[in-house]
Design a protein around this motif. Sequence first.
Motif, PDB file in Angstrom:
ATOM      1  N   VAL A  12      26.233  16.583   3.986  1.00 20.48           N
ATOM      2  CA  VAL A  12      24.786  16.946   4.112  1.00 20.48           C
ATOM      3  C   VAL A  12      24.531  18.101   2.691  1.00 20.48           C
ATOM      4  O   VAL A  12      25.412  19.251   2.741  1.00 20.48           O
ATOM      5  CB  VAL A  12      24.110  18.008   5.272  1.00 20.48           C
ATOM      6  N   SER A  44      20.902  12.623  18.295  1.00 21.75           N
ATOM      7  CA  SER A  44      21.190  11.985  17.720  1.00 21.75           C
ATOM      8  C   SER A  44      21.373  13.292  15.500  1.00 21.75           C
ATOM      9  O   SER A  44      22.353  13.580  14.986  1.00 21.75           O
ATOM     10  CB  SER A  44      21.082  11.121  16.702  1.00 21.75           C
ATOM     11  N   SER A  45      19.542  13.867  16.083  1.00 22.99           N
ATOM     12  CA  SER A  45      19.974  14.505  15.108  1.00 22.99           C
ATOM     13  C   SER A  45      20.541  16.161  15.260  1.00 22.99           C
ATOM     14  O   SER A  45      20.986  15.874  14.145  1.00 22.99           O
ATOM     15  CB  SER A  45      18.190  14.758  15.503  1.00 22.99           C
ATOM     16  N   PRO A  56      29.444  12.154   6.062  1.00 20.86           N
ATOM     17  CA  PRO A  56      27.749  11.871   5.494  1.00 20.86           C
ATOM     18  C   PRO A  56      27.887  12.905   4.265  1.00 20.86           C
ATOM     19  O   PRO A  56      28.238  14.274   5.413  1.00 20.86           O
ATOM     20  CB  PRO A  56      27.221  11.889   5.842  1.00 20.86           C
ATOM     21  N   LYS A  75      32.514  21.346  -0.499  1.00 19.43           N
ATOM     22  CA  LYS A  75      31.943  20.733   0.667  1.00 19.43           C
ATOM     23  C   LYS A  75      33.010  18.917   0.097  1.00 19.43           C
ATOM     24  O   LYS A  75      33.375  17.851   1.185  1.00 19.43           O
ATOM     25  CB  LYS A  75      30.795  20.292   0.624  1.00 19.43           C
ATOM     26  N   GLN A 128      36.724  19.536   0.812  1.00 23.03           N
ATOM     27  CA  GLN A 128      36.930  20.108   2.097  1.00 23.03           C
ATOM     28  C   GLN A 128      37.296  19.017   3.188  1.00 23.03           C
ATOM     29  O   GLN A 128      37.983  18.823   3.971  1.00 23.03           O
ATOM     30  CB  GLN A 128      35.210  20.523   2.737  1.00 23.03           C
ATOM     31  N   LEU A 141      28.825  22.186  10.071  1.00 26.05           N
ATOM     32  CA  LEU A 141      30.609  22.095  10.126  1.00 26.05           C
ATOM     33  C   LEU A 141      30.348  22.097   8.198  1.00 26.05           C
ATOM     34  O   LEU A 141      31.491  22.788   8.017  1.00 26.05           O
ATOM     35  CB  LEU A 141      31.246  21.151  10.824  1.00 26.05           C
ATOM     36  N   ASN A 177      27.776   4.058  20.115  1.00 23.02           N
ATOM     37  CA  ASN A 177      26.923   5.171  20.629  1.00 23.02           C
ATOM     38  C   ASN A 177      24.759   4.881  19.108  1.00 23.02           C
ATOM     39  O   ASN A 177      25.488   4.167  18.635  1.00 23.02           O
ATOM     40  CB  ASN A 177      27.311   6.601  19.766  1.00 23.02           C
ATOM     41  N   PRO A 198      21.582  12.597   5.027  1.00 21.87           N
ATOM     42  CA  PRO A 198      22.660  13.179   4.187  1.00 21.87           C
ATOM     43  C   PRO A 198      23.640  11.379   3.807  1.00 21.87           C
ATOM     44  O   PRO A 198      22.914  10.790   4.060  1.00 21.87           O
ATOM     45  CB  PRO A 198      23.573  13.055   5.862  1.00 21.87           C
ATOM     46  N   LEU A 199      23.903  12.250   2.852  1.00 15.58           N
ATOM     47  CA  LEU A 199      24.963  10.988   1.688  1.00 15.58           C
ATOM     48  C   LEU A 199      25.864  10.239   1.836  1.00 15.58           C
ATOM     49  O   LEU A 199      26.580  11.591   2.725  1.00 15.58           O
ATOM     50  CB  LEU A 199      24.812  11.690   0.209  1.00 15.58           C
ATOM     51  N   VAL A 200      25.748   8.641   2.510  1.00 13.03           N
ATOM     52  CA  VAL A 200      26.808   8.264   2.296  1.00 13.03           C
ATOM     53  C   VAL A 200      27.454   8.190   1.510  1.00 13.03           C
ATOM     54  O   VAL A 200      27.005   7.022   0.969  1.00 13.03           O
ATOM     55  CB  VAL A 200      26.128   7.423   3.626  1.00 13.03           C
ATOM     56  N   VAL A 201      28.782   8.570   0.927  1.00 11.71           N
ATOM     57  CA  VAL A 201      29.371   7.574  -0.142  1.00 11.71           C
ATOM     58  C   VAL A 201      30.500   7.556  -0.282  1.00 11.71           C
ATOM     59  O   VAL A 201      30.994   7.253   0.870  1.00 11.71           O
ATOM     60  CB  VAL A 201      29.453   9.054  -1.168  1.00 11.71           C
ATOM     61  N   ARG A 252      32.249  13.641  19.987  1.00 11.73           N
ATOM     62  CA  ARG A 252      30.957  13.027  19.629  1.00 11.73           C
ATOM     63  C   ARG A 252      31.363  12.383  18.509  1.00 11.73           C
ATOM     64  O   ARG A 252      31.888  11.296  17.402  1.00 11.73           O
ATOM     65  CB  ARG A 252      29.619  12.524  19.314  1.00 11.73           C
ATOM     66  N   SER A 282      23.757   7.602  17.928  1.00  8.90           N
ATOM     67  CA  SER A 282      23.170   7.787  17.068  1.00  8.90           C
ATOM     68  C   SER A 282      24.770   7.576  16.107  1.00  8.90           C
ATOM     69  O   SER A 282      24.245   7.911  14.901  1.00  8.90           O
ATOM     70  CB  SER A 282      24.109   9.792  17.205  1.00  8.90           C
ATOM     71  N   LEU A 290      12.759  11.864  11.705  1.00  3.18           N
ATOM     72  CA  LEU A 290      13.716  12.619  11.176  1.00  3.18           C
ATOM     73  C   LEU A 290      13.659  13.476   9.742  1.00  3.18           C
ATOM     74  O   LEU A 290      14.119  13.979   9.216  1.00  3.18           O
ATOM     75  CB  LEU A 290      15.081  12.363  11.273  1.00  3.18           C
ATOM     76  N   THR A 320      23.531  15.854  15.784  1.00  4.88           N
ATOM     77  CA  THR A 320      24.371  16.079  15.907  1.00  4.88           C
ATOM     78  C   THR A 320      25.028  15.506  14.306  1.00  4.88           C
ATOM     79  O   THR A 320      26.042  16.297  13.861  1.00  4.88           O
ATOM     80  CB  THR A 320      25.354  14.387  16.442  1.00  4.88           C
ATOM     81  N   LEU A 321      23.533  15.269  13.709  1.00  3.77           N
ATOM     82  CA  LEU A 321      24.020  15.770  11.927  1.00  3.77           C
ATOM     83  C   LEU A 321      23.811  17.116  11.794  1.00  3.77           C
ATOM     84  O   LEU A 321      23.995  17.192  11.056  1.00  3.77           O
ATOM     85  CB  LEU A 321      22.399  14.801  12.085  1.00  3.77           C
TER      86      LEU A 321
END
Lengths: 319, 319
Positions: A73, A5-6, A71, B107, B110, A15, B3, B71-74, A43, B5, B47, A8-9
Amino acid sequence: MANTSSRTLRLLSLLQTHRYWPGEELATRLGVSVRTLRRDVDRLRELGYPVEANRGVDGGYQLAAGAALPPLVVDDDEAVAIAVGMQAATQGAIPGIEESAIRALTKVVQVMPPRLRRQVDALRAVTVPSGFGQYAGPPPLEPEVLIVVAQACRDSERIEFGYTGHGAAATERHVEPHRLVPLGRRWYLVAYDLTRHDWRTFRMDRLTSPRRTGARFAPRKLPGEDAAAFVRAGLKERQAGYAVEVVVHATAEVVRARLERWATIEEIDAGSCLVRMNTDSLDWPAMALGSIGAEFEVRSPPELITMLAEWSARFGRAV
Amino acid sequence: MANTSSRTLRLLSLLQTHRYWPGEELATRLGVSVRTLRRDVDRLRELGYPVEANRGVDGGYQLAAGAALPPLVVDDDEAVAIAVGMQAATQGAIPGIEESAIRALTKVVQVMPPRLRRQVDALRAVTVPSGFGQYAGPPPLEPEVLIVVAQACRDSERIEFGYTGHGAAATERHVEPHRLVPLGRRWYLVAYDLTRHDWRTFRMDRLTSPRRTGARFAPRKLPGEDAAAFVRAGLKERQAGYAVEVVVHATAEVVRARLERWATIEEIDAGSCLVRMNTDSLDWPAMALGSIGAEFEVRSPPELITMLAEWSARFGRAV
DNA sequence: GCCCTCCGGTCAGTTTCTGTCCTAAATTTG
DNA sequence: CAAATTTAGGACAGAAACTGACCGGAGGGC
């Protein structure tokens, strides 16, 4: 660290920072085989993040716009920029997004390392607040106060603070915060007052040193329908504000080019038009009128006439 | 969907939206046992995201500020707020963060679904740009143009655009974009011009309809040290701008309270002080001087004196 | 002292992950 | 049109992990 998972993040982060990557490079950076990278990409796709791929020479992967927001980053500088920008936005710099901005702000601030918070504070000191004319409008609000209260609202946590009511003495309050409501150019807190045993509306700019008590509570039901409606109902004191009406002797076209965003402009005849605007401060209508460079007459309010006469005299003496 | 992750990501998101969660509820929401939740929390901690836990009655988990930014989940609204806020920030609303803001903006944009981009565009239309006086300052820059070019810089992708040089005719350019540099209140693009075979600086506000060609390139080395230095060296035309100097007959304290953020104030004696500011537009110094409500004398520039005399006369006739 | 909550160990069964093959398909280049 | 490049994805085996169930412990609040 070698976790899936790390990784994947991290892939998501890569990206996001550099749009285009050949598969091999991504695999190397993540320390896995190309096959595994493809699986990681799969994934991400399954999670709803649209990773596009190009085949052939100079192929690679890139993150496209999808249905859901991945999310974000962000790096340190970007986080600071977001925090500062959202602070400005909560102060009404951009009408209509105050509420979303305060939510985004609390999210960022909540997870921000202390060193970044210090940067944000330092930047705030040099920041030009929202629009001009602000300093003569509502008293500037400490973002810190706003953030603490917003977090408490979100987390259903009781808070204490000092409050200086309308012409009243300073009091100490203990409340269950419910919602923050931006109205006009001000913020209001709707909360259940634990001392008065009733719902109250507090003007945020009259509220000092809020402290989180750490005590959580089960949210009560607000009697009315909507927090915003509750605030409006409780607002005895009407917004002061001025309704400015001025006849400007210039074509509507010229005036629109300058003032379109801040005022409504009605054409009277080919050579003059009526300008209306609502404002808390008379300073910037004065500036707007000055900068148009055309003759005008003030219809209302009388205060503007007085003020312009005074400015005129003073400017005359100054030059 | 089931999953690990993905679940970890969802946990992170939950912890960001609502600060405080009892373990059981988190486990239910994620569809796993409490034990597994604890393991997920451990994973997050490994992490680097500091999840704090409280024991006892009313215990639960919460995300604290850590060393790294998660990571910001907005949500949608927040993303829109961030995009709009960062656009304003790139226009110089908050000095010093333009570059970080444009990076954050690219970011967000995109990965933003089209429906949200439309919202951003709609909001931009009603946005009060940066400070007042802006409309008389540098021509406003289409954020769209800025974003396209910024993305191309980041991704090393060639672009084409129309360019109208200083007093020259409009030309069509094909370049390898290198860096965007905010300088003063303007943006400059440093790029390798593929037609002229040399490095060039382009003023972003003179650049129209940039198009990404899809052709990527290997970044060349800029001859000078720094992109910013390169821009400064190439800037023949000095910043227009005005250096305003005014003696105000009021205590430094009073003047500071009003102008501290936009001007430097030096005390001359108990009853007067010297105010300096640099500005592109003379409108807002005029407004500032008017709003202080004290007598003053303009030392420079002469244009300000002329303008004030004119305003004075016009205001006088208006009332 | 009691209750509630988080903590972490162990264990067995299951699932997933990973690297190494492989062939297929798309796209650019010559 | 053929070659080269690059993503796509199936099969397989071994390794690694994840998961739930169970347990006794520990800390905080009343």
